[in-house]
Design a protein around this motif. Sequence first.
Motif, PDB file in Angstrom:
ATOM      1  N   SER A   1       0.766  -1.096  -0.171  1.00 12.29           N
ATOM      2  CA  SER A   1       0.147  -0.049   0.013  1.00 12.29           C
ATOM      3  C   SER A   1       0.947   1.229  -0.079  1.00 12.29           C
ATOM      4  O   SER A   1       0.360   2.350   0.165  1.00 12.29           O
ATOM      5  CB  SER A   1      -1.112  -0.023   1.275  1.00 12.29           C
ATOM      6  OG  SER A   1      -0.129   0.124   2.461  1.00 12.29           O
ATOM      7  N   SER A   2       2.181   1.149  -0.155  1.00 10.47           N
ATOM      8  CA  SER A   2       3.076   2.102  -0.241  1.00 10.47           C
ATOM      9  C   SER A   2       3.010   3.031   1.000  1.00 10.47           C
ATOM     10  O   SER A   2       3.271   4.113   1.102  1.00 10.47           O
ATOM     11  CB  SER A   2       2.786   3.178  -1.308  1.00 10.47           C
ATOM     12  OG  SER A   2       2.952   2.470  -2.594  1.00 10.47           O
TER      13      SER A   2
ATOM     14  N   SER B   1      -5.475  -6.931  -0.570  1.00 10.88           N
ATOM     15  CA  SER B   1      -4.115  -6.796  -0.307  1.00 10.88           C
ATOM     16  C   SER B   1      -3.463  -7.067   1.200  1.00 10.88           C
ATOM     17  O   SER B   1      -2.651  -7.751   1.474  1.00 10.88           O
ATOM     18  CB  SER B   1      -3.610  -5.249  -0.280  1.00 10.88           C
ATOM     19  OG  SER B   1      -3.695  -4.470  -1.461  1.00 10.88           O
TER      20      SER B   1
ATOM     21  N   ASP C   1      -4.402  -3.048  -8.079  1.00 12.44           N
ATOM     22  CA  ASP C   1      -3.979  -2.360  -9.094  1.00 12.44           C
ATOM     23  C   ASP C   1      -2.498  -2.718  -9.826  1.00 12.44           C
ATOM     24  O   ASP C   1      -1.818  -3.460  -8.881  1.00 12.44           O
ATOM     25  CB  ASP C   1      -3.899  -0.830  -8.841  1.00 12.44           C
ATOM     26  CG  ASP C   1      -2.926  -0.661  -7.510  1.00 12.44           C
ATOM     27  OD1 ASP C   1      -1.884  -1.342  -7.511  1.00 12.44           O
ATOM     28  OD2 ASP C   1      -3.571  -0.208  -6.574  1.00 12.44           O
ATOM     29  N   MET C   2      -2.216  -2.005 -10.767  1.00  8.76           N
ATOM     30  CA  MET C   2      -0.948  -2.614 -11.468  1.00  8.76           C
ATOM     31  C   MET C   2       0.304  -2.391 -10.698  1.00  8.76           C
ATOM     32  O   MET C   2       1.254  -3.415 -10.656  1.00  8.76           O
ATOM     33  CB  MET C   2      -0.780  -2.049 -12.839  1.00  8.76           C
ATOM     34  CG  MET C   2      -1.644  -2.535 -13.883  1.00  8.76           C
ATOM     35  SD  MET C   2      -1.851  -4.401 -14.076  1.00  8.76           S
ATOM     36  CE  MET C   2       0.005  -4.747 -14.509  1.00  8.76           C
ATOM     37  N   GLN C   3       0.333  -1.455  -9.915  1.00  4.13           N
ATOM     38  CA  GLN C   3       1.560  -1.076  -8.865  1.00  4.13           C
ATOM     39  C   GLN C   3       1.754  -1.920  -7.823  1.00  4.13           C
ATOM     40  O   GLN C   3       2.828  -2.758  -7.748  1.00  4.13           O
ATOM     41  CB  GLN C   3       1.228   0.192  -8.235  1.00  4.13           C
ATOM     42  CG  GLN C   3       2.435   0.621  -7.316  1.00  4.13           C
ATOM     43  CD  GLN C   3       2.172   2.058  -6.641  1.00  4.13           C
ATOM     44  OE1 GLN C   3       1.288   2.801  -6.961  1.00  4.13           O
ATOM     45  NE2 GLN C   3       2.843   2.167  -5.745  1.00  4.13           N
ATOM     46  N   ARG C   4       0.427  -2.544  -7.494  1.00  2.00           N
ATOM     47  CA  ARG C   4       0.582  -3.694  -6.256  1.00  2.00           C
ATOM     48  C   ARG C   4       1.005  -5.039  -6.923  1.00  2.00           C
ATOM     49  O   ARG C   4       1.885  -5.908  -6.532  1.00  2.00           O
ATOM     50  CB  ARG C   4      -0.805  -3.725  -5.678  1.00  2.00           C
ATOM     51  CG  ARG C   4      -1.037  -2.540  -4.777  1.00  2.00           C
ATOM     52  CD  ARG C   4      -2.331  -2.544  -3.905  1.00  2.00           C
ATOM     53  NE  ARG C   4      -2.623  -1.359  -3.269  1.00  2.00           N
ATOM     54  CZ  ARG C   4      -3.234  -1.068  -2.235  1.00  2.00           C
ATOM     55  NH1 ARG C   4      -3.575  -2.075  -1.533  1.00  2.00           N
ATOM     56  NH2 ARG C   4      -3.598  -0.089  -1.898  1.00  2.00           N
TER      57      ARG C   4
ATOM     58  N   GLU D   1       2.585  -5.686  -9.613  1.00  2.00           N
ATOM     59  CA  GLU D   1       4.057  -5.432 -10.023  1.00  2.00           C
ATOM     60  C   GLU D   1       5.181  -5.617  -8.808  1.00  2.00           C
ATOM     61  O   GLU D   1       6.071  -6.523  -8.786  1.00  2.00           O
ATOM     62  CB  GLU D   1       4.579  -4.257 -11.022  1.00  2.00           C
ATOM     63  CG  GLU D   1       3.787  -4.156 -12.256  1.00  2.00           C
ATOM     64  CD  GLU D   1       4.330  -3.197 -13.217  1.00  2.00           C
ATOM     65  OE1 GLU D   1       5.325  -2.644 -12.856  1.00  2.00           O
ATOM     66  OE2 GLU D   1       3.987  -2.864 -14.161  1.00  2.00           O
ATOM     67  N   TYR D   2       4.766  -4.967  -7.873  1.00  2.00           N
ATOM     68  CA  TYR D   2       5.397  -5.223  -6.464  1.00  2.00           C
ATOM     69  C   TYR D   2       5.580  -6.704  -6.122  1.00  2.00           C
ATOM     70  O   TYR D   2       6.536  -7.299  -5.698  1.00  2.00           O
ATOM     71  CB  TYR D   2       5.152  -4.400  -5.338  1.00  2.00           C
ATOM     72  CG  TYR D   2       5.583  -4.704  -4.048  1.00  2.00           C
ATOM     73  CD1 TYR D   2       6.667  -4.515  -3.525  1.00  2.00           C
ATOM     74  CD2 TYR D   2       4.744  -5.488  -3.013  1.00  2.00           C
ATOM     75  CE1 TYR D   2       7.244  -4.735  -2.456  1.00  2.00           C
ATOM     76  CE2 TYR D   2       5.482  -6.079  -1.768  1.00  2.00           C
ATOM     77  CZ  TYR D   2       6.724  -5.420  -1.639  1.00  2.00           C
ATOM     78  OH  TYR D   2       7.088  -6.038  -0.337  1.00  2.00           O
TER      79      TYR D   2
ATOM     80  N   SER E   1       7.582  -9.023  -8.229  1.00  4.16           N
ATOM     81  CA  SER E   1       8.863  -8.442  -8.238  1.00  4.16           C
ATOM     82  C   SER E   1       9.419  -9.171  -6.902  1.00  4.16           C
ATOM     83  O   SER E   1      10.711  -9.725  -6.791  1.00  4.16           O
ATOM     84  CB  SER E   1       9.183  -7.114  -8.095  1.00  4.16           C
ATOM     85  OG  SER E   1       8.723  -6.554  -6.925  1.00  4.16           O
TER      86      SER E   1
END
Length: 364
Positions: free
Chosen positions: A213-214, A278, A311-314, A316-317, A320
């Motif tokens: 969640s940054s 998440s 979402d794509m940011q989560r 991709e994290y 990775s």
Amino acid sequence: MHLKRISVNNFKNIREAQLEFSRKVNCISGNNGEGKTNLLDAIWYLSMTKSFFSSTDAYTFTFGEETAALNGAYLLDDNTEDVISVGMKKEGEKIVKKNSKVYKRISEHIGRYPIVMVSPADTVLVNGSGEERRKFLTLVLSQIDKEYLKMMQQYNQLLLQRNKLLKMDSVCWELVDTIDFRMSLCADYIFKKRGELCSLLEGKVYGYYAALSSGKESVKLEYISDLREGSLEEILLKERSKDALLKFTSRGIHKDDIEFTLNGMPLKKCGSQGQQKSFLVALKLAQFDIMKQLHGITPILLLDDVFDKLDMQRVEYLLSLVSGDHFGQIFISDSNKVRMASIVERFTDECVSYEVSDGVYNRL
């Protein structure tokens, strides 16, 4: 440790399949209802001797079939190979073999090939009853602690006996006293291990969720148990009159629960679908870490439809992270093979991909 290959016969919609896998990333694509999740469940079944989605084998068999079979080969860290086979009959005994030798007790197999599943069905851990969260604790602990599994089995048998006595017109309280004492011994161990697990989970879930969640939100989990008040034997004695009226055992570790919170508020009521997803991913990654730490073997990780509601940011994290050296063999399913391939190829080239249609798998 990783699963080299699997053979599946009459398991759900998979009539017959033989597949070989990468030691790192394995991608399964196909439309909804074609068999992506069923393959992951077959892999789960090979480790746990039951379906991830059901406690009974009634829904395991291909429609119209009376038998089903799974056979898989695991390559171990010392480069030796274990061949596991599971044979099931609708009317008959389930037989589990390791290298052609039948287990005397199926429970001996649990934990030998540790595994973690992340699934859309995990939403029951947030929105379901306390029973679902207790199942989660038992699922984790049974793979890393044989004594815990034995204690749970004993406790459940004693609880069944106690409830039968309470339903009688004339209750033998001396026998109830004996059962209460024995239940308390089991409950002490279970309570201790569940508490230790939840303490370990909390810190790791916090860390993984913060990364997903940054750092925008804070999550917490708390283990809730009657045994925080004292020994089970004392609690049962105190509640005896109430139990006699209810005709069942109203308190004990079979009523334990875990409370999940987001920024101090109940996750069930205040978390969006993305936040809940998440959290559940963070919970399963925390489970993975603890099992690896306490078991000494890197679990297989199954990511079923993991892109949904993230979402794509989560996403991709997450990819990775799991493609790094800390994680071992991974299985990922998605309905969009182009999306999955475009994301996965950015993190690893050590990948095997299959596309499934109506239970038939083709290697891409």
